[in-house]
Motif scaffolding. Structure first.
Motif, PDB file in Angstrom:
ATOM      1  N   GLY A 261      -2.808   5.766  -0.235  1.00  0.00           N
ATOM      2  CA  GLY A 261      -3.527   6.455   0.831  1.00  0.00           C
ATOM      3  C   GLY A 261      -3.271   5.838   2.189  1.00  0.00           C
ATOM      4  N   TYR A 262      -4.219   6.047   3.078  1.00  0.00           N
ATOM      5  CA  TYR A 262      -4.040   5.645   4.467  1.00  0.00           C
ATOM      6  C   TYR A 262      -3.743   4.151   4.588  1.00  0.00           C
ATOM      7  N   ASN A 263      -2.701   3.829   5.358  1.00  0.00           N
ATOM      8  CA  ASN A 263      -2.328   2.428   5.547  1.00  0.00           C
ATOM      9  C   ASN A 263      -3.398   1.614   6.269  1.00  0.00           C
ATOM     10  N   ASN A 264      -4.273   2.296   7.028  1.00  0.00           N
ATOM     11  CA  ASN A 264      -5.356   1.581   7.698  1.00  0.00           C
ATOM     12  C   ASN A 264      -6.231   0.817   6.713  1.00  0.00           C
ATOM     13  N   ARG A 265      -6.331   1.347   5.487  1.00  0.00           N
ATOM     14  CA  ARG A 265      -7.158   0.653   4.488  1.00  0.00           C
ATOM     15  C   ARG A 265      -6.582  -0.714   4.164  1.00  0.00           C
TER      16      ARG A 265
ATOM     17  N   TRP B 227       0.840  -1.205   0.000  1.00  0.00           N
ATOM     18  CA  TRP B 227       0.000   0.000   0.000  1.00  0.00           C
ATOM     19  C   TRP B 227       0.872   1.251   0.000  1.00  0.00           C
ATOM     20  N   THR B 228       1.893   1.229   0.854  1.00  0.00           N
ATOM     21  CA  THR B 228       2.787   2.377   0.954  1.00  0.00           C
ATOM     22  C   THR B 228       3.574   2.573  -0.334  1.00  0.00           C
TER      23      THR B 228
END
Length: 300
Positions: free
Chosen positions: A90-94, A84-85
């Motif tokens: 976007g937000y890593n929580n996703r 993801w990063t």
């Protein structure tokens, strides 16, 4: 919007026109070529506040790494977050929520996704919008999707007021029963291709022009299209818009042209007829435009 918003038979015409327009030609995205709920969930989570063009490449790479929900559930969470990063999604929580949801599907649902919007919200981090999108595109069991594009379309086309409840009611009233997959794809495509913040009604062959309030009035204001602010260099930009519009339409009445040049045009306002005639006078001096009898056209 209510059942009386359209004349007899008109609602069916609106529905048919949109679906036929979509099915004749639409943008190709890999998630539109599947009904696999896992793949659709991945695309929906990736698409949150991320441009679709960038999502497509990341989506393919993600599924190459973890092609099934079981593969994702078995993955190391750190690897998913790292992906993801690396892809600026976007937000890593996703990524964490997506990994947790995959484990829920495997452990709590025996690998089979829930099929309704309410049931899909049992998955961690899956809110009403994402749940409805997965139910629609995977199982054809969703309600009408109401995103920013859909709100813009409904506000412009049918003067639906800027109110979440009104948008939801109007969207569900207009969607044909049992056709959430094609309908939601079609109306979002309309907002993305023809009815963006800068509308492309004729260029994109919008199927709702004959019913559209904004097309009739020339006022394309919408909830996400606020009054046009002043900024340096704007005169040059609006001159360019005038020329572009007259190339597309050959000849336009001055007020029709004004509304299409800027969303906050009003004939007697600060950016009204006098302001527009000033732009046109400059363009006439340059030998580009001629103004006669309340209309404008490109000089031949």
């Amino acid at each position: 919007m209510t059942e009386t918003a359209f004349a007899d038979g008109e609602r069916e015409g609106v529905r048919r026109a949109l679906v036929e327009w979509y099915e004749a030609d639409h943008r190709s995205f890999p998630w539109r070529e599947t009904t696999d709920p896992y793949r659709i969930l991945v695309s929906e989570v990736m698409s949150q506040q991320t441009q679709l063009g960038r999502v497509a490449e990341a989506y393919r790479e993600f599924l190459a790494e973890w092609p099934t929900v079981e593969d994702l559930a078995a993955a190391d969470r750190a690897d998913v977050v790292g992906f993801w990063t690396d892809h600026s999604l976007g937000y890593n929580n996703r990524a964490k929520y997506l990994h947790t949801s995959a484990n829920q599907v495997v452990d709590d649902f025996d690998g089979a996704f829930p099929e309704t919007p309410d049931a899909l919200q049992e998955l961690h981090g899956v809110g009403p919008y994402t749940a409805n999108a997965v139910a629609s595109f995977a199982f054809d069991r969703g309600d009408a999707v109401v995103d920013t594009n859909v709100k813009r379309v409904l506000h412009r086309a049918f003067s639906v007021p800027d109110d979440d409840g009104a948008f939801e009611a109007a969207a569900n009233d207009l969607m044909p029963d049992g056709e959430s997959r094609v309908w939601n794809n079609a109306i979002m495509e309309l907002g993305g291709v023809a009815c963006g913040q800068t509308p492309r009604c004729d260029e994109a062959d919008c199927p709702w022009r004959e019913w559209c309030d904004a097309y009739a009035s020339g006022d394309f204001t919408a909830p996400d299209v606020p009054t046009q602010p002043e900024f340096e260099g704007s005169r040059r930009m609006f001159r360019g818009r005038v020329v572009k519009l007259l190339r597309e339409h050959d000849e336009l009445a001055l007020d029709t042209l004004g509304h299409r040049v800027r969303v906050d045009y009003t004939p007697d306002g600060e950016f009204g007829r006098e302001w527009l005639e000033g732009l046109l006078a400059d363009l006439e001096s340059d030998g580009l435009v001629e103004v006669t009898a309340g209309s404008a056209r490109l000089q031949r």
